[in-house]
Each structure stands twice: as structure tokens, then as C-alpha cells.
Enzyme design. Structure first.
Site, PDB file in Angstrom:
ATOM      1  N   LYS A   1      -2.555  54.581  -0.501  1.00  0.00           N
ATOM      2  CA  LYS A   1      -2.488  55.447   0.061  1.00  0.00           C
ATOM      3  C   LYS A   1      -2.536  56.861   0.853  1.00  0.00           C
ATOM      4  O   LYS A   1      -3.118  57.544   1.228  1.00  0.00           O
ATOM      5  CB  LYS A   1      -0.832  55.156   1.331  1.00  0.00           C
TER       6      LYS A   1
ATOM      7  N   ASN B   1      13.174  51.175  14.665  1.00  0.00           N
ATOM      8  CA  ASN B   1      13.619  50.884  13.171  1.00  0.00           C
ATOM      9  C   ASN B   1      15.077  51.389  12.616  1.00  0.00           C
ATOM     10  O   ASN B   1      15.180  51.874  13.500  1.00  0.00           O
ATOM     11  CB  ASN B   1      12.564  51.042  12.031  1.00  0.00           C
TER      12      ASN B   1
ATOM     13  N   PHE C   1       5.638  59.200   2.871  1.00  0.00           N
ATOM     14  CA  PHE C   1       7.020  58.631   1.436  1.00  0.00           C
ATOM     15  C   PHE C   1       5.727  56.766   2.283  1.00  0.00           C
ATOM     16  O   PHE C   1       5.527  56.673   3.178  1.00  0.00           O
ATOM     17  CB  PHE C   1       7.884  58.471   3.456  1.00  0.00           C
TER      18      PHE C   1
ATOM     19  N   LYS D   1      -5.387  58.027   2.541  1.00  0.00           N
ATOM     20  CA  LYS D   1      -4.866  59.344   3.561  1.00  0.00           C
ATOM     21  C   LYS D   1      -5.018  60.727   3.555  1.00  0.00           C
ATOM     22  O   LYS D   1      -4.445  62.030   4.117  1.00  0.00           O
ATOM     23  CB  LYS D   1      -3.256  58.703   4.078  1.00  0.00           C
TER      24      LYS D   1
END
Ligand code: C5P
Length: 396
Positions: free
Chosen positions: A336, A210, A322, A340
Site C-alpha cells: 500500500k 465504522n 494508516f 498509494k
């Protein structure tokens, strides 16, 4: 735009230039310091005048250059009194020997004795002189009084020999000045930072990856080091300069990154996952280069989620992740954070101009368990400090 945190802005720097070949580099150092908003006043020793001219330093600093102790009877008191920091670059064995022993026989050594702030020295000399035990004893003595050393580097020396003695590079000297002027609010933290992209191989020569440059993670590493943290930086492929002082671990794939994080996690107090870990990897990696014999259909599977794995551990570091999203999907980032089991998530909209990949700026929202802090478009360096500010607030 929110005020950038420019450590060197409006700082007054008293720069001692002594008689080493590297004295000509002082012009560049002065220019870079002035670009960062500092004013520089130069003191040259007599020997320095063989290597750089007073005029060139005067032009670079746009300031009077001082040298003689007796021409300005109060300079040894007034110049240090006005300075935020003293820097001696290059610093010869001679000046280091004098400073270590309290000798005050010229303007520079006298100013050092009357100065109450931090002093950074950038030693520069032949490697035999640098290794000399008498010099080393002087250096240790000086450092034990809080003087900060930057460099020297190993490499080819002006005398044609190879060895340790070359003055530190200008960016390293600047970084060391910034660190000396920074508050040390992360002294008790050992911070593990991941940065950059990962590569997932289809075959021995091809991979998917990426656009991550690693800039955000490297900026956090530098800011944390300045603020006194011990830093381990796990980095995927990046062309950026390694932050001096960080324990650097280079990785390639998401599996490598997972291993490295697992190895380092137990000894870390904070994990900052700024890496753009590839979400997908080929189901199978071919051992040979795949032949070009028509269209190729790839089957991809999810990579192991590193941050979730750490979040599930019973004892775990403080976790910062992030969320690079396309669009204003703050809700998703908040979800998230919980899913997480992170302590903080940094949301950024990567489709916004000036934000996200390969830029020097970012507009982020810092979301933690208690609040949401929306920041304006800022340099990644300032974003790094803002994240660390919130970290210190939460952990106070
Ligand atoms: O779910 P998403 O990939 O958007 O989460 C982003 C965060 O998770 C980042 O902090 C990233 O470093 C981390 N991540 C991870 N392991 C992966 C993918 C992302 O730890 N395989």
C-alpha cells in the site's frame, strides 16, 4: 511495554496560587499533576488564603505550602532553582501587573524573578478587568518575555456576569504545561491530520460508518501542537474534546473529507491520514427515507481514495497513512505504501487486544521507505510521539 513518554513524570512544578475565586480549583490541578508523576510545591499569596486553605493545598500536594517571603529567607532562590516549570493558576490582574513590571514584593513575585525556566499563567478575573487596556498592556509585556498564557475562557463568571475571564479548564492548563516542557522540533511544519470515521448516507437518516473513535488522530494533533507545529485537524463524527490550538474542520462524509483535504493540502507540509475513511458508499442516496417494506439489498461502490489522490500530485506534502488490518498483514501495508505513493504507513492489527478501535492503546509498526520500526503496545499518545519522532528523523 516500551517506556511511555510521560512529559510530566518526575517534573518539579512550582505552583503559584493567587487570590481569585478559582483558587479552589488548584486542589484539582495539583491532584492531576501528581497523577501524571510530577511533584508540586505551592506558593500562596496572602489574598489566595481567602479562597483556599493552606491545609487543603498541603494535603493535595503532600508538600509544605509556602507563603511568607521572610519566614524562609532562601526560599525565593531555592524553590525556583529546584523547579522545572512555574505555573500560576489562578493568576490575578494584580500578580500579572507585578510580574510584568518586575515588582518583587512577595514570595511568588520574587520567585518569578529568580526563576530561569518557563512560566505558565492562567489568568482569572472579571471580564471588565480582563479587557482593561492597562491590564492588557501588562499581559502583552509579560508574554513578550516568553511567559505562556492559557485561557481565560468565556462564560459565566463567579460575580454572576458573562464574559471572558474564567480560568482555563484544568486539562487545558495541563496541556499548556506539557507543551511548555516539550521540545519544539516541528516549528517549521504545517500538519494536516484527518481523524475519525466518515458516514455514507443511504437516505437522509441512515448511514454506514465504522468504529473509529478518532483517538489516534486527536493524539497526533495534540502531540504535534505541543512540539510547535501548526495543525489543521479534519475530523469525522467524534465525541472527543477538540485539541486547543488546532484549526478544526468538522466533516461528515468521505466526500466532505476529500474536499477538506484538497482545500488544505497545498498549504500543508505533512498529511497524516489517520481517519477511517469509509471504503464503500451506497451507489445511490435516496432523497426520502427508504420505506420498510421488506428486505433491502444495498449496492455499494468504492469511495474515492483520498490519500492516493494526494500521492499523485506533482507537488505534495509528506504523506503518512494508516493500514488497519485484521491479522499480521505487514506485506499488504508495504504494498500500500508503494501503490498509494505514501512516505510512511502505520500498520496496526485491529483484531489484537488493546490495538485499534476505541482503545487508548495501540501496537503499531512504522514502515517508511528506509526502515521498519516495530513498537510494543503503547498508549496512543506515545504512539503519536513515536510517529512524529520518525517524521522529524526523515525530514532532518
Ligand atoms: O487501503 P486502505 O483503506 O487500507 O488504506 C488506508 C489508508 O488510506 C488510511 O490512511 C486511510 O485514511 C486512507 N484512505 C483514504 N481514502 C479512502 C480510504 C482510505 O485516504 N477512501
Amino acid at each position: 511495554m516500551k517506556k511511555e513518554r510521560k512529559i510530566l513524570k518526575d517534573k518539579s512544578i512550582l505552583l503559584g496560587v493567587t487570590g481569585g475565586v478559582a483558587a479552589y480549583k488548584s486542589v484539582d490541578l495539583i491532584r492531576r499533576l501528581r497523577e501524571e508523576g510530577s511533584s508540586v510545591t505551592v506558593i500562596m499569596t496572602d489574598a489566595a488564603k481567602y479562597f483556599a486553605t493552606s491545609l487543603s493545598l498541603e494535603v493535595a500536594s503532600q508538600n509544605k505550602v509556602y507563603s511568607d517571603l521572610f519566614s524562609y529567607p532562601m526560599a525565593h532562590i531555592n524553590l525556583p532553582a529546584d523547579a522545572d516549570i512555574m505555573v500560576i493558576a489562578p493568576a490575578t490582574a494584580n500578580i500579572i501587573g507585578k510580574l510584568a513590571n518586575g515588582i518583587a514584593d512577595n514570595l511568588l513575585s520574587t520567585c518569578f524573578l529568580s526563576f530561569r525556566g518557563k512560566t505558565v499563567i492562567a489568568p482569572s478575573m472579571n471580564w471588565r478587568m480582563y479587557e482593561n487596556p492597562i491590564f492588557q498592556e501588562n499581559l502583552r509585556h509579560l508574554l513578550s518575555h516568553g511567559v505562556v498564557q492559557v485561557g481565560p475562557e468565556k462564560g459565566s463568571l463567579a460575580c454572576g456576569e458573562e464574559g471572558t475571564g474564567r480560568m482555563a479548564d484544568i486539562p487545558d492548563i495541563i496541556e499548556s504545561i506539557k507543551a511548555s516542557l516539550s521540545k519544539k522540533d516541528l516549528l517549521n511544519e504545517k500538519i494536516l491530520i484527518t481523524a475519525g470515521p466518515t458516514r455514507e448516507y443511504l437516505d437522509p437518516v441512515r448511514f454506514i460508518s465504522n468504529r473509529s473513535s478518532g483517538r489516534m488522530g486527536y493524539a497526533i494533533a495534540r502531540a504535534a501542537l505541543r512540539r510547535g507545529a501548526r495543525v489543521t485537524l479534519i475530523s469525522g463524527n467524534s465525541s472527543l474534546e477538540r485539541p486547543t490550538g488546532a484549526n478544526f474542520i468538522s466533516v461528515d462524509t468521505s466526500a466532505d473529507m476529500l474536499n477538506a483535504v484538497n482545500n488544505e493540502m497545498d498549504s500543508s507540509t505533512v498529511l497524516i491520514m489517520s481517519a477511517a475513511v469509509s471504503d464503500f458508499m451506497p451507489v445511490k442516496k435516496s432523497t426520502n427515507k427508504i420505506e420498510k417494506s421488506g428486505n433491502l439489498f444495498l449496492r455499494l461502490k468504492l469511495t474515492p481514495d483520498i490519500i492516493s489522490g494526494v500521492g499523485k500530485k506533482r507537488t505534495r506534502p509528506f504523506i503518512i497513512g494508516f493500514a488497519a488490518e485484521s491479522g499480521e498483514r505487514i506485506k499488504r501495508a508495504k504494498k500500500k505504501l508503494k501503490e498509494k505513493n505514501m512516505d510512511m504507513i502505520i500498520f496496526n492489527n485491529v483484531t489484537e487486544t488493546g490495538s485499534g478501535f476505541d482503545t487508548d492503546t495501540n501496537r503499531v509498526v512504522i514502515i517508511d521507505r528506509k526502515k521498519e520500526t516495530k513498537l510494543p503496545l503503547m498508549s496512543k499518545n506515545s504512539v503519536a510521539d513515536a510517529i512524529l519522532d520518525r517524521l522529524t528523523e526523515i525530514r532532518a
